[in-house]
Structure formats: C-alpha cells, structure tokens
Design a protein around this motif. Structure first.
Motif, short mmCIF file in Angstrom:
data_model
loop_
_atom_site.label_atom_id
_atom_site.label_comp_id
_atom_site.label_asym_id
_atom_site.label_seq_id
_atom_site.Cartn_x
_atom_site.Cartn_y
_atom_site.Cartn_z
N VAL A 50 20.69 5.59 46.18
CA VAL A 50 19.96 5.73 47.44
C VAL A 50 18.77 6.63 47.15
O VAL A 50 18.91 7.74 46.66
CB VAL A 50 20.83 6.39 48.54
N CYS A 51 17.57 6.10 47.40
CA CYS A 51 16.34 6.85 47.15
C CYS A 51 16.03 7.70 48.38
O CYS A 51 16.38 7.32 49.51
CB CYS A 51 15.21 5.86 46.90
N GLY A 52 15.36 8.82 48.17
CA GLY A 52 14.91 9.64 49.30
C GLY A 52 14.11 8.81 50.29
O GLY A 52 14.19 9.01 51.50
N SER A 53 13.35 7.83 49.79
CA SER A 53 12.51 6.99 50.65
C SER A 53 13.34 6.05 51.52
O SER A 53 12.85 5.51 52.51
CB SER A 53 11.52 6.19 49.81
N ASP A 54 14.61 5.84 51.15
CA ASP A 54 15.47 4.98 51.97
C ASP A 54 15.84 5.64 53.30
O ASP A 54 16.18 4.96 54.26
CB ASP A 54 16.76 4.62 51.21
N GLY A 71 17.56 -1.07 48.98
CA GLY A 71 18.06 -0.68 47.65
C GLY A 71 17.13 -1.12 46.54
O GLY A 71 16.97 -2.33 46.32
N HIS A 72 16.46 -0.16 45.88
CA HIS A 72 15.54 -0.54 44.81
C HIS A 72 15.80 0.17 43.49
O HIS A 72 15.07 0.01 42.53
CB HIS A 72 14.09 -0.31 45.26
N GLU A 73 16.87 0.98 43.44
CA GLU A 73 17.21 1.69 42.19
C GLU A 73 18.53 1.12 41.69
O GLU A 73 19.58 1.60 42.07
CB GLU A 73 17.37 3.19 42.46
N PHE A 74 18.46 0.09 40.85
CA PHE A 74 19.72 -0.59 40.56
C PHE A 74 19.81 -1.18 39.15
O PHE A 74 18.82 -1.35 38.46
CB PHE A 74 19.96 -1.71 41.59
N CYS A 153 17.28 4.52 36.26
CA CYS A 153 16.06 4.20 35.51
C CYS A 153 14.81 4.37 36.36
O CYS A 153 13.78 4.84 35.88
CB CYS A 153 16.11 2.74 35.06
N GLU A 154 14.89 3.96 37.62
CA GLU A 154 13.69 4.03 38.46
C GLU A 154 13.20 5.47 38.64
O GLU A 154 12.07 5.79 38.25
CB GLU A 154 13.93 3.31 39.80
N PRO A 155 14.05 6.38 39.18
CA PRO A 155 13.55 7.76 39.28
C PRO A 155 13.21 8.36 37.91
O PRO A 155 12.26 9.15 37.80
CB PRO A 155 14.71 8.52 39.94
#
Ligand SMILES: [Zn+2]
Ligand SMILES: [Zn+2]
Length: 359
Positions: A50-54, A71-74, A153-155
C-alpha cells in the motif's frame, strides 16, 4: 496451473479484488478475471504494497474513473504468456505504461511520458488475485529475492532514482526529511555510498525509533530537536552537502534550505500535500548559498538506465533490505484494518503489504 483452479477459472472467470467504486468506497469483491492481450502476460499477484498515495486516492481525491482496482507496488508469478519461457517466473512490474510515441518516450524517459497509463490509478492495478500486465513492464526477480521484497521494487527504484539525482559523494553529510519507506531506502543508498553522516529527520519519536532500529544512528525527532542547530553542530557550522525533502511540506523544504551548506544540493522528492510556500529568509538561502534544487520523479526504466534492475540486483546482494520496512502483512479481505492503520494512524507503521497466497 492447479487443476481445481483451472476449472474454477473456466467456469466463473472471476477473481477477488480491492476495487475503488468511488471516494471512500473501497470494496473487496468478485470481479471478472482480466483477459490478457498478446503483448501482456497474466500475473498471479503474490504481494502488493500500500503506497502512501493510495490513502488520498481511496479517501479524499479518488482516481481517474470508477471502479478501479488500486495497487501499483507489486510482484507476482507469470501464469500465462505467449512466451512460454516466462511461465512460472517471478516478476516485479514497472507500473507506468508509456505511450512510446511522445518525445520523452523516444528518449526512453518514460516517467516524463506525455500520455501514459498507470496500473492502480489510471487503469486496474494489483490489489487483486490476478492482473494482466505488459510484457515490456516485467522485471524478472533474481533467485533469493522474495515476492514481498520484489513488491518493494517501486519505492526502492524511486529512492534510487532520487539518490542518483542527489550526486552524493564519499564523506558527504546528507540530511533526509521524512522516514517513510522511500526516505529510509534513500538513507540505505547513502549509507552504501560511504557518506560521512546520514541524518534522518522524523516527525515523531515513534518514527525516529523505527529508523534507529534499522541501524541509523543520526535520527532526530523534529518535534523536540532543533534540526538546523543539530546539523550545524554535526558539520562544524558548514551545513549539509545534500538535503532531501521527503515529506511534501513547506516546513521541511524551508529547513532543507537552511540546513544545506554553500553550493549544496536540495532534492525535492516528497509529493506536496498542498501549496508549498517559503519565507523570504529561506528563499535567500538559495541565492546566497548558490544552492542547487533538484527535482526527482518516479524512476528510470530504459535500456540506458534501469533503476528497477539495479534495485533487484541490490536486493539479491543484500545491499538493501526492503523487507525490514514491512511492518504489517494482510490478506486482501482484511483491507479495512490495513487502510485504517495508514489512514487513521491507529498504530505505528512503515510499509503495509498485502499477500495473496491462494489461486
Ligand atoms: Zn507508490
Ligand atoms: Zn510517451
């Protein structure tokens, strides 16, 4: 593919997902299984952060259209693809789908694409059992890296990209405002670069403690410590070589400008929470000290520079340990609790992660 699942998928063609149906209306529901195009693979999602932007996406700002699976960090396992060699492989996914037509795309600068799509905000994301993703957006996970680490990976790539913009040299003093996952990962790259001091500035004692537990020594709580004075003492009055604004607030940017020494660099990394304003005094610091302000956005994902591949390599070599940042792990159906922790700050957290073990 397990036999039972195959039958189930053929019959129902449904899956479970967290779908945003409107602002404040997130539901765990049964949705159609995505159909992949020939340039896509079907991924069994194994972990999604869960990203802060979510949080504003779900509770206040919404997204481009409803309903959207967020959901974009997966990361996950490829279970269907035209390229059969990919099946069974684990992969992280660059969430930005570039148009590949604009001038930025022609340069391989996909983060600056003029007309992009994005898993989890502009199109369906990965808080679901399955997602169809572009084959070109896959980054295969090396041996020894877990799905949860790969979902970071994303962050991690965002932090590496910012770190590369900061031009940190050996023996530099670097001050990072904000100790969320990206700030902490940024600090890991700095530590690796043999900086003299890595100062982390937290806004509460709880957050400062978490950073200390990760082995960072110079951690200050700005609610009780005068950060400018602290940095001045630490550097014998010279100021920091690099300050990183990782909170998106005017206060922190103001402090960055004051804490940075002559000819230093200030990296603006945090998404602004509102208008950013500066005092005349802080603005003068830019002029008088001839500071360099450097913006950073997303990450590079091209042949020339691929932050994602570098991050996975670093995870494999244990240069960074993103799993240490994961404080909470939930199944998708427990989403209310997961989002409550981040939205209402009911307990200390760093990275909240969903895992999907069933298919
Ligand atoms: Zn994010
Ligand atoms: Zn483009």
């Amino acid at each position: 593919m397990k036999k039972g699942r195959e039958t189930e998928m053929a019959q129902g063609e449904m899956m479970q997902a967290l779908r945003l149906n409107g602002i404040g209306d997130l539901r765990y529901e049964s949705v159609p299984l995505p159909k992949r195009q020939s340039d896509e693979v079907l991924l069994w999602v194994r972990a999604c952060g869960v990203c802060g932007s979510d949080i504003p996406r779900v509770f206040t700002k919404g997204t481009y259209h409803f309903p959207t699976i967020i959901g974009h960090e997966f990361a996950g396992e490829v279970i269907d693809a035209d390229d059969l060699s990919l099946i069974g492989k684990g992969a992280a996914v660059f969430p930005l789908i570039p148009c590949r037509e604009c001038s930025a795309c022609n340069e391989g600068q996909y983060a600056q694409c003029a007309n992009y799509d994005y898993y989890g905000s502009r199109c369906d994301g990965a808080m679901s059992q399955y997602i169809a993703v572009k084959k070109e957006n896959l980054v295969l996970i090396p041996e020894g890296v877990s799905y949860m680490a790969a979902a970071m990976c994303e962050p991690a790539a965002v932090s590496l990209h910012a770190f590369r913009k900061a031009d940190v040299y050996e023996n530099d003093t670097v001050v990072i405002f904000g100790v969320g996952p990206i700030g902490l990962l940024f600090a890991s790259w700095v530590r690796e670069a043999d900086a003299k001091h890595v100062v982390l500035v937290a806004r509460s004692e709880e957050r400062a403690d978490f950073a200390r537990k990760l082995g960072f020594i110079d951690v200050v709580d700005s609610s009780v410590t005068d950060v400018e004075e602290y940095v001045s003492k630490l550097t014998g009055g010279a100021g920091a070589d690099v300050c990183v604004e990782g909170t998106g607030s005017s206060d922190a940017l103001e402090l960055c400008l004051k804490c940075t020494g002559n000819f230093g660099r200030v990296v603006t990394m945090g998404n602004p929470v509102g208008d950013i304003t500066l005092s005349q005094d802080a603005y003068w610091k830019i002029l008088r000290k001839e500071l360099k302000l450097v913006g950073t956005w997303n990450s590079s994902f091209s042949e020339k520079q691929n932050d994602w591949e570098d991050v996975l390599e670093a995870m494999k070599d244990r240069v960074i340990d993103p799993e240490a940042l994961i404080t909470h792990v939930f199944g998708l159906k427990d989403y209310e609790k997961a989002f409550q922790i981040m939205h209402e700050k009911t307990e200390p957290y760093c990275k909240v992660m969903f895992t999907m073990d069933e298919r």
